[in-house]
Design an enzyme around this catalytic site. Structure first.
Site, PDB file in Angstrom:
ATOM      1  N   ASP A  31      53.320  34.986   2.200  1.00  0.00           N
ATOM      2  CA  ASP A  31      52.934  35.912   1.137  1.00  0.00           C
ATOM      3  C   ASP A  31      54.174  36.272   0.328  1.00  0.00           C
ATOM      4  O   ASP A  31      55.262  36.458   0.893  1.00  0.00           O
ATOM      5  CB  ASP A  31      52.314  37.180   1.725  1.00  0.00           C
ATOM      6  N   ASN A  32      54.001  36.404  -0.987  1.00  0.00           N
ATOM      7  CA  ASN A  32      55.151  36.756  -1.833  1.00  0.00           C
ATOM      8  C   ASN A  32      55.209  38.248  -2.163  1.00  0.00           C
ATOM      9  O   ASN A  32      56.089  38.688  -2.915  1.00  0.00           O
ATOM     10  CB  ASN A  32      55.147  35.926  -3.125  1.00  0.00           C
ATOM     11  N   ALA A  87      45.714  33.007  -0.507  1.00  0.00           N
ATOM     12  CA  ALA A  87      46.650  33.351  -1.577  1.00  0.00           C
ATOM     13  C   ALA A  87      46.020  33.063  -2.934  1.00  0.00           C
ATOM     14  O   ALA A  87      45.310  32.073  -3.107  1.00  0.00           O
ATOM     15  CB  ALA A  87      47.939  32.555  -1.417  1.00  0.00           C
ATOM     16  N   GLN A  89      46.151  34.580  -7.417  1.00  0.00           N
ATOM     17  CA  GLN A  89      46.333  35.652  -8.400  1.00  0.00           C
ATOM     18  C   GLN A  89      44.967  36.257  -8.677  1.00  0.00           C
ATOM     19  O   GLN A  89      44.072  35.584  -9.179  1.00  0.00           O
ATOM     20  CB  GLN A  89      46.956  35.100  -9.683  1.00  0.00           C
ATOM     21  N   TYR A 154      40.163  33.741 -14.708  1.00  0.00           N
ATOM     22  CA  TYR A 154      40.198  33.865 -13.254  1.00  0.00           C
ATOM     23  C   TYR A 154      39.092  33.029 -12.621  1.00  0.00           C
ATOM     24  O   TYR A 154      39.330  32.241 -11.697  1.00  0.00           O
ATOM     25  CB  TYR A 154      40.048  35.326 -12.837  1.00  0.00           C
ATOM     26  N   LYS A 158      39.456  29.692 -10.108  1.00  0.00           N
ATOM     27  CA  LYS A 158      38.891  29.614  -8.760  1.00  0.00           C
ATOM     28  C   LYS A 158      37.916  28.445  -8.633  1.00  0.00           C
ATOM     29  O   LYS A 158      37.856  27.779  -7.592  1.00  0.00           O
ATOM     30  CB  LYS A 158      38.188  30.925  -8.394  1.00  0.00           C
ATOM     31  N   ILE A 195      35.255  50.797  -6.116  1.00  0.00           N
ATOM     32  CA  ILE A 195      34.999  51.681  -4.975  1.00  0.00           C
ATOM     33  C   ILE A 195      36.219  52.529  -4.650  1.00  0.00           C
ATOM     34  O   ILE A 195      36.117  53.752  -4.453  1.00  0.00           O
ATOM     35  CB  ILE A 195      34.546  50.864  -3.754  1.00  0.00           C
TER      36      ILE A 195
END
Length: 328
Positions: A31-32, A87, A89, A154, A158, A195
Site C-alpha cells: 500500500d502506498n 489497490a 484510485q 473511474y 474499473k 454514510i
C-alpha cells in the site's frame, strides 16, 4: 497460505488483511498510503493487523509501495499463493477531474499485478471491481448480463481492469475472479462517503447534506458481507474467469438513508439538500444470484442493520476516527 493483498491498508483491503491474518495465514500488504483520504486511518488499520498477528498464528508484513512499480509487484508476487488485488484510485467524482491518474493506477497497475501473477502461476487472483462498470441504467437490479456503459472515468478504468483480468484467465489460464462491489461501508470506511458523512454530521448536531433531490437509490453492502465473499474464494473455484456482483439484500433512497441515520442519532435535525454531483449514478441495485450460485453468497446485513452496526462502531471509536473524518 501466503496471501498478498494490494491496497491492504485501505478500507476493504485492510479488513481482508485483518481477517486473513486472524485466520492464521501469512499476509503481505502492499500500500502506498496515499492521501485521497486520511493516511492515519490506514496506519490505524496497519497497527490493528499487526496486533492481530501478534495475538494469533498468522503473520503480517506491511510493504510501502505502489502497484505502478512493476518490479516491486513482481518481487512480492513471487512469494504469494493467492493475490487479492484491492489497490486502486477510488472516487467517481474526482475521476472527472483527473481521468489519466485513474487509468495509470487502476488499469496499468492492475496489468502489473496480472503480469506478475501469470509469470508466477499463482493459485488465484481476486480483484476488486465496482458497480460503477454498469453506468447507464437499462434495468434493475443489475445482473452480470446488464450492458456495461460506465458514465465516469473511474467506472471506465474499473471495467478495463476487470476485462483485462478476465482475458488473462482465458488466454493464460490464470485463475481470476472479479468481484463487483456495490458501495461498501462499515468500520474504518472512507470519510467522504454518504454514510460516514451523515453519521459524523448528526453526532455533531449538524444536518445531513444530500446532493440532488434524494430520490437516488443505492445498494450499500456491509463490509462483513464483502469479506465473506472474498474469503470463500480461498476454496471455491467455480467462479474462475467470471465477474460477480457482491451487493446487499436491498437498496435504499438517499433521503431514506439520511432519515434513518438522523432518526437514530438526532431526530430533531432537518435534512439539507444541495446541488447534485457530476457522474453520480441515479440508481444501483445488485442481483446477487450469480454469487449465490457460484460462491454460496448470502449477505447477512440489510442496509438498515449495517448502518446501525456502523453507528455503534462509530460511537465506540469516535475518539480517533472522528477527527480524521472531520479533517478530510
Amino acid at each position: 497460505m501466503r496471501i498478498l493483498v494490494t491496497g491492504g491498508a485501505g478500507f476493504v483491503g485492510g479488513h481482508l488483511a485483518e481477517r486473513f491474518t486472524a485466520d492464521g495465514h501469512d499476509v503481505v500488504v502492499l500500500d502506498n498510503l496515499n492521501d485521497f483520504y486520511s493516511p492515519e486511518i490506514k496506519r490505524h488499520t496497519v497497527e490493528q493487523c499487526r496486533a492481530v498477528a501478534d495475538a494469533g498464528d498468522g503473520s503480517y508484513e506491511f510493504v510501502g509501495g505502489d502497484v505502478r512499480d512493476a518490479d516491486l509487484v513482481a518481487d512480492l508476487v513471487t512469494d504469494a499463493d493467492y493475490v487479492y488485488h484491492q489497490a486502486g484510485q477510488a472516487g467517481v467524482r474526482p475521476s472527472v477531474q483527473n481521468p489519466r491518474e485513474y487509468d495509470e493506477v487502476n488499469v496499468d497497475g492492475t496489468l502489473n499485478v496480472l503480469d506478475a501473477c501469470r509469470d508466477e502461476g499463482i493459485e488465484r487472483f481476486v480483484m476488486a471491481s465496482s458497480s460503477s462498470v454498469y453506468g447507464t441504467l437499462n434495468y434493475l437490479p443489475y445482473d452480470e448480463e446488464h450492458p456495461t456503459e460506465p458514465v465516469s472515468p473511474y467506472g471506465a478504468s474499473k471495467l478495463a481492469a476487470e476485462r483485462y483480468a478476465c482475458s488473462y484467465s482465458e488466454v493464460y489460464d490464470l485463475p481470476v475472479v472479479a468481484l463487483r462491489y456495490f458501495t461498501v461501508y462499515g468500520p474504518r470506511m472512507r470519510p467522504n462517503m454518504a454514510i460516514s458523512n451523515f453519521v459524523s454530521r448528526c453526532v455533531n448536531g449538524d444536518p445531513p447534506v444530500i446532493y440532488g433531490d434524494g430520490t437516488q437509490t443505492r445498494d450499500f453492502t456491509y463490509i462483513d458481507d464483502v469479506i465473506d465473499a472474498n474469503v470463500r474464494l480461498l476454496s471455491e473455484d467455480a467462479a474462475d474467469g467470471e465477474a460477480v456482483n457482491i451487493g446487499s439484500t436491498d437498496n435504499i433512497s438517499i433521503t431514506t438513508l439520511a432519515e434513518h441515520v438522523r432518526d437514530r442519532i438526532a431526530p430533531d435535525l432537518e435534512l439539507v439538500y444541495d446541488d447534485p454531483k457530476d457522474a453520480d449514478a441515479e440508481h444501483t441495485h445488485a442481483d446477487t444470484s450469480k454469487a449465490e450460485a457460484l460462491l454460496d453468497y448470502e449477505p447477512e446485513y440489510t442496509i438498515r442493520e449495517g448502518v446501525d452496526a456502523f453507528v455503534d462502531w462509530y460511537d465506540e471509536n469516535r475518539d480517533w476516527y472522528e477527527p480524521l473524518v472531520l479533517s478530510s
